[in-house]
Design an enzyme around this catalytic site. Structure first.
Site, PDB file in Angstrom:
ATOM      1  N   SER A  43       8.688   6.794   9.045  1.00 23.01           N
ATOM      2  CA  SER A  43       8.183   5.517   9.550  1.00 23.01           C
ATOM      3  C   SER A  43       9.000   5.063  10.766  1.00 23.01           C
ATOM      4  CB  SER A  43       8.178   4.471   8.433  1.00 23.01           C
ATOM      5  OG  SER A  43       7.353   3.383   8.748  1.00 23.01           O
ATOM      6  N   ASP A 189       1.864   6.474   5.769  1.00 26.77           N
ATOM      7  CA  ASP A 189       3.306   6.247   5.888  1.00 26.77           C
ATOM      8  C   ASP A 189       4.092   7.151   4.939  1.00 26.77           C
ATOM      9  OD1 ASP A 189       5.963   4.828   5.340  1.00 26.77           O
ATOM     10  OD2 ASP A 189       5.131   3.598   6.944  1.00 26.77           O
TER      11      ASP A 189
END
Length: 718
Positions: A43, A189
């Site tokens: 991320s 993610d």
């Protein structure tokens, strides 16, 4: 690398804005001369790690990340001032800003609140130095980004492809940022499966792994006060467990003290950077064992630090992913030219022009090298929930004295009906006012400048008739009309139309004396409208101007019951200083010396139109209202429910007159209004108190009408 020192890997966790602390940690690692041989990130950790691995220095990264407008980055739409007028019209309607698709009788939703349009452009732009690298082991520092396969739930370690795509995939927060499709997989993610990729760094060949954990800790039970809090807590539970499993396997863990910072606090970037530095310096002694001599470190930096290249020379431009939109429409929106260096500002505008068509979930770009040439690839991803879209909305008006109107609105827009880009827009409103309208919008060429627009409209409403302060009657009105207009888009500024309208107005008394007449008259007229809109927000603008001018020329020769003319216009200007917003405007209309029938006279009264008077309490052959006001943002809402809370007020002067002989400054009515406004997910909501001279007072609850709104009267709107 000398064989006597261990190979050092860096594992950087996700954490949103908290991840900017990674840059502060990297600054201290370079101060202490700690070399990094491998980087794995998730991320925000993948973004920072990918930039560093591609050759950017911490100073360059600091500048790039601090100069980004993070709020704008998570808003895919181009600035409203730069949208075409038709999309501005959609934006200013009483519809919720949630577009759904209608396909095979099913309602379809977008895959995220943000498609990542601007995020992708930013990532591609700041990784230009790695545009030609497809194997991440060939970056100045070998790199891995971690994502989640949303189909299987498995961890995906990205080690090849476009670097910007890997970073974009790794930070696709489910439900917030749309997932990214890569190599046939739908990626989200990486924090869902490996928010701190210690094992990934170890698998790359690291003997020592330094882990930096900026993940958000779980909230205490007493802090769980809202749905967003609970949603965040559930997401945190998914990441916290895999962080704890990983961090115990790191050789050194750096955990910045970010208790006061949330994952959305991008405005605190400078503060977060400083916290990252402090956390790394707290481990100075432990890090010192990995330091190398100064000369050796400088030599290493010279190898891994890439100088930022100049703009690449573009030898070819291609567009991928377009099936519904005719390529000639796209070509006319591109200003980037083959044979010239890449201009990022021009390219950004090009992508925004394509994106504002409304057909694409995302429009980004990539650079591809072939035989010593550079090809610019514009990648468009069409909306899977298109090409037919539906939106819903609500409209509320209540003066707490029995005058109430509540409506539910729906709009179906069918797009790309032919190669020129025709669209068919139909509205249905149910409530005290019932309305059905449908318009075909047909561009006449691929540039979309000129268009023709036939439409039909049916409306059924209740109109009050006043004698002074007393409502003496109510008419149930019904109006049907059909129109044909020829128009031109005026760039990003507005639109002009001219055409003809025919219809019929019917009215019967619902409340009042039995002697009141029943009305049924034909209407037919030439009509024209020119509109200008440069407001930056339709509900609570910070700056800009909007204006509209309409003309209506009813003629017996066309089939009208009587011949008459009217013309009306309005303008509003908004400007700001900090949190303080000021606006001023005026609107007025005249019969041009003709005699307007009573059913088409100009109405005045109600919120935003001499507040204190009842809705349409004043009517006349002429009218004029001027206003000036102020408002300021006094609070904010969760992004799930709205954007802000505003307080303000305005002063008005105006009236409606039976004839030009009666009009004059000595006959003006004055009004003042205090209002609380909330920019909600469902539209602008106002609770307001208005007072007008002569003892007229009213309390209003309104949803739908905005500070930057424009009124339209009679049959001149089409």
């Amino acid at each position: 690398m000398p064989s006597h020192r261990p190979r050092i890997g860096l594992a950087l966790s996700g954490g949103g804005a908290r991840g900017i602390a990674h840059v502060g940690v990297l600054e201290v690692l370079e101060e202490l001369r700690v070399p990094i041989d491998f980087i794995a990130g998730t991320s925000m950790g993948s973004i920072v790690g990918g930039l560093y691995a591609s050759g950017l220095s911490p100073a360059q990264m600091r500048s790039a990340l601090l100069n980004l407008d993070w709020n704008d980055l998570f808003n895919d739409r181009p600035p409203r001032r730069d949208m075409c007028y038709r999309r501005k019209e959609d934006d200013a309607s009483d519809l919720i800003n949630l577009e759904m698709g209608l396909k095979d009788g099913r309602l379809l939703l977008p895959r995220g609140l943000v498609a990542g349009q601007k995020i992708a452009f930013a990532l591609e732009s700041i990784t230009l130095q790695a545009a030609g690298v497809r194997d991440f082991d060939r970056l100045p520092i070998p790199f891995r980004a971690v994502a989640t396969d949303l189909g299987s739930g498995e961890m995906v370690v990205l080690d090849h492809g476009h670097l910007a795509d890997a970073l974009r995939a790794s930070m696709s927060i489910p439900g917030v940022v749309a997932p990214f499709e890569m190599d046939g997989r739908l990626l989200g993610d990486g924090g869902l499966v490996r928010n701190l990729p210690v094992d990934v760094a170890r698998a790359m060949g690291a003997d020592v792994v330094l882990a930096v954990d900026v993940s958000t800790p779980l909230l205490s039970p007493e802090a769980l006060r809202s749905l967003p809090d609970i949603t965040s807590q559930i997401t945190g539970m998914l990441t916290r467990e895999n962080v704890e499993d990983q961090i115990k396997n790191a050789d050194l863990a750096i955990v910045p003290d970010l208790r006061s910072v949330t994952g959305n606090d991008y405005a605190q970037a400078e503060h977060v950077l400083a916290i990252g530095q402090e956390a790394a310096r707290a481990h100075r002694d432990a890090l010192a064992r990995y330091a190398i001599p100064e000369d050796e470190f400088k030599e290493r930096l010279a190898r891994v630090r890439t100088s930022l290249p100049g703009p690449p020379h573009i030898d070819a431009v291609t567009v991928e992913g377009i099936t519904r939109v005719d390529p000639r429409i796209i070509e006319r929106r591109l200003k980037t030219r083959v044979g010239a260096p890449l201009d990022l500002a021009t390219l950004k505008t090009d992508l925004a022009r394509i994106y504002e068509l409304g057909d694409f979930e995302r429009v980004d770009y990539a650079l591809a090298g072939e035989s010593g040439t550079t090809k610019l690839v514009i990648r468009a991803r069409e909306k899977e929930w298109g090409p037919n879209y539906i939106r819903f909305g609500v409209n509320v008006r209540n003066d707490f004295e029995g005058d109430t109107d509540f409506g539910v609105i729906s709009r179906l827009t069918m797009t790309r009906l032919n190669p020129l880009g025709a669209e068919w827009r139909s509205d249905v409103e149910i409530g005290e006012t019932r309305r059905v309208s449908s318009e075909l919008y047909q561009p006449l060429d691929f540039s979309g400048v000129f268009f023709v627009s036939p439409s039909v409209d049916y409306a059924n409403a209740v109109v009050g008739i006043f004698d002074g302060d007393d409502r003496t009657a109510e008419y149930q009105t019904r109006a049907e009309s059909a129109s044909l207009a020829l128009g031109a888009e005026l760039g990003h500024y507005g639109e002009a139309r001219i055409g003809m309208i025919r219809g019929r107005v019917r009215g019967r008394p619902r409340v009042g004396a039995s002697t009141l007449p029943v009305v049924s008259v034909p209407v037919a007229a030439y009509a024209a409208r020119i509109a200008f809109d440069r407001l930056d927000d339709p509900n609570f603008p910070n700056r800009g101007r909007a204006a509209i001018l309409q003309a209506y020329l009813a003629r017996r020769g066309l089939g009208s019951d009587v011949s008459y003319d009217w013309i009306l216009g309005s303008i509003v200007q908004v400007f700001s200083r900090g949190r303080h917003h000021f606006f001023m405007g005026t609107e007025g209309g005249t019969n041009l010396g003709s005699d307007i029938p009573f059913y088409d006279e100009f109405p005045v009264g109600g919120l935003f139109s001499l507040s204190g008077f009842k809705q349409a309490q004043l009517r006349g052959q002429l009218f004029g209202v001027a206003r000036a006001g102020y408002y300021r943002r006094s609070g904010k809402l969760s992004g799930m429910f709205g954007r802000g809370i505003y307080v303000g007020g305005w002063l008005e002067a105006g009236n409606a007159w039976a004839s030009s002989r009666d009009a004059g400054l000595g006959d003006l009515r004055y009004a003042s209004t205090l209002a609380l406004g909330v920019d909600t997910f469902f539209g602008p909501l106002f609770l307001a108190y208005g007072h007008a001279d002569g003892g007229h007072d009213a309390l209003y609850l309104s949803m739908g009408r905005s500070l930057g709104g424009q009124r339209r009267f009679g049959f001149g709107h089409y």
